[in-house]
Write a protein that holds these residues in place. Sequence first.
Motif, PDB file in Angstrom:
ATOM      1  N   VAL A  95      30.494  42.122  48.503  1.00 17.20           N
ATOM      2  CA  VAL A  95      31.235  43.347  48.800  1.00 17.20           C
ATOM      3  C   VAL A  95      32.606  42.938  49.330  1.00 17.20           C
ATOM      4  N   VAL A  96      33.644  43.431  48.688  1.00 14.40           N
ATOM      5  CA  VAL A  96      35.014  43.207  49.141  1.00 14.40           C
ATOM      6  C   VAL A  96      35.548  44.527  49.680  1.00 14.40           C
ATOM      7  N   ARG A  97      36.025  44.505  50.899  1.00 13.08           N
ATOM      8  CA  ARG A  97      36.659  45.687  51.493  1.00 13.08           C
ATOM      9  C   ARG A  97      38.063  45.291  51.928  1.00 13.08           C
ATOM     10  N   ALA A  98      39.037  46.110  51.571  1.00 14.19           N
ATOM     11  CA  ALA A  98      40.416  45.823  51.954  1.00 14.19           C
ATOM     12  C   ALA A  98      41.114  47.121  52.321  1.00 14.19           C
ATOM     13  N   ALA A  99      41.960  47.046  53.323  1.00 17.70           N
ATOM     14  CA  ALA A  99      42.750  48.205  53.744  1.00 17.70           C
ATOM     15  C   ALA A  99      44.086  47.698  54.256  1.00 17.70           C
TER      16      ALA A  99
ATOM     17  N   LEU B 293      40.303  49.997  49.562  1.00 19.96           N
ATOM     18  CA  LEU B 293      39.559  49.694  48.344  1.00 19.96           C
ATOM     19  C   LEU B 293      38.253  49.005  48.708  1.00 19.96           C
ATOM     20  N   GLU B 294      37.291  49.155  47.818  1.00 24.08           N
ATOM     21  CA  GLU B 294      35.985  48.514  47.996  1.00 24.08           C
ATOM     22  C   GLU B 294      35.451  48.117  46.628  1.00 24.08           C
ATOM     23  N   TRP B 295      35.120  46.845  46.485  1.00 21.75           N
ATOM     24  CA  TRP B 295      34.564  46.324  45.241  1.00 21.75           C
ATOM     25  C   TRP B 295      33.174  45.766  45.514  1.00 21.75           C
ATOM     26  N   ARG B 296      32.263  45.968  44.549  1.00 21.88           N
ATOM     27  CA  ARG B 296      30.907  45.443  44.665  1.00 21.88           C
ATOM     28  C   ARG B 296      30.507  44.779  43.346  1.00 21.88           C
TER      29      ARG B 296
ATOM     30  N   ALA C  69      53.124  46.307  55.774  1.00 22.46           N
ATOM     31  CA  ALA C  69      51.729  46.685  56.010  1.00 22.46           C
ATOM     32  C   ALA C  69      50.919  45.459  56.387  1.00 22.46           C
ATOM     33  N   LEU C  70      49.953  45.677  57.264  1.00 24.84           N
ATOM     34  CA  LEU C  70      49.003  44.626  57.602  1.00 24.84           C
ATOM     35  C   LEU C  70      47.779  44.786  56.710  1.00 24.84           C
ATOM     36  N   LEU C  71      47.468  43.752  55.964  1.00 23.64           N
ATOM     37  CA  LEU C  71      46.278  43.744  55.117  1.00 23.64           C
ATOM     38  C   LEU C  71      45.097  43.193  55.903  1.00 23.64           C
ATOM     39  N   VAL C  72      43.976  43.917  55.863  1.00 16.59           N
ATOM     40  CA  VAL C  72      42.709  43.414  56.390  1.00 16.59           C
ATOM     41  C   VAL C  72      41.767  43.304  55.200  1.00 16.59           C
ATOM     42  N   LEU C  73      41.398  42.091  54.856  1.00 16.57           N
ATOM     43  CA  LEU C  73      40.575  41.823  53.673  1.00 16.57           C
ATOM     44  C   LEU C  73      39.296  41.113  54.101  1.00 16.57           C
ATOM     45  N   THR C  74      38.164  41.770  53.880  1.00 16.89           N
ATOM     46  CA  THR C  74      36.867  41.207  54.253  1.00 16.89           C
ATOM     47  C   THR C  74      36.046  40.933  53.006  1.00 16.89           C
ATOM     48  N   ARG C  75      35.511  39.722  52.922  1.00 12.13           N
ATOM     49  CA  ARG C  75      34.577  39.359  51.854  1.00 12.13           C
ATOM     50  C   ARG C  75      33.215  39.135  52.491  1.00 12.13           C
ATOM     51  N   GLU C  76      32.224  39.871  52.017  1.00 13.51           N
ATOM     52  CA  GLU C  76      30.850  39.698  52.502  1.00 13.51           C
ATOM     53  C   GLU C  76      29.963  39.344  51.317  1.00 13.51           C
TER      54      GLU C  76
END
Length: 232
Positions: free
Chosen positions: A107-111, A90-93, A119-126
Amino acid sequence: MFTFHFPFLEFTEFRCRRALLPCLLLGGVAQAAAPDPLGPLEGVRQFMATFTPDPAERSLLAYARRERLDWAATQNLFAAQVHDAPNHYLEWRGHSGLDPAGQTFTVVRAATFLRSGQALLVLTREWCAAGRCESRTTFAWQGPGGWKSVPEGSVIPLIRDADFAAGSVPACLRGVTLGVQYVPARQGTALHALPLVPAAAQQRCESAGVNMTTATRPLRLNWTPSVGKFRR
């Protein structure tokens, strides 16, 4: 393959009438079905339940947590949302002028990366403001046993500053400690590690005529389900 979510009530009601299907409205966002328990949307929701933002973080997720917004209101902060369920991405802006520093774009990116029923969540907030961008990444396991944040080093291989050098390390970067931004791939099971050069070092390099886009390189990390880690 991709689902675009526009969190505006008028659009949601129009789509429900056209489709003649029942829709559940949560703060203006249409939710057609319960989220995948191993998907990134559920991972972000569980992250927000316990998230304690660092005082320096100015992302919209940090703002939502400080203001104690509920889950629906948090999603509505983002004007553009892409949910790619088949690829667990997912990607939110969104942007906000509520920060004292001025306009802030997030920008939020999560996979999620699957492994044996979890599942391993990788969540990045920029977030970017006044021409400067910063980011934070959270790693967490989610599944039947719940949601648990884990240290970066438990799932990411050792990355040295020299690994980001495209050739010999330029003088302006010698002795400089680089940051790392993690960006999950839109498709597949790769995770990209991008070097973050401190502002002072970047200015020195620019003054010396060093092009950072050619002096540094991103690293590709590959998900290895058998060990539950990324490898180079």
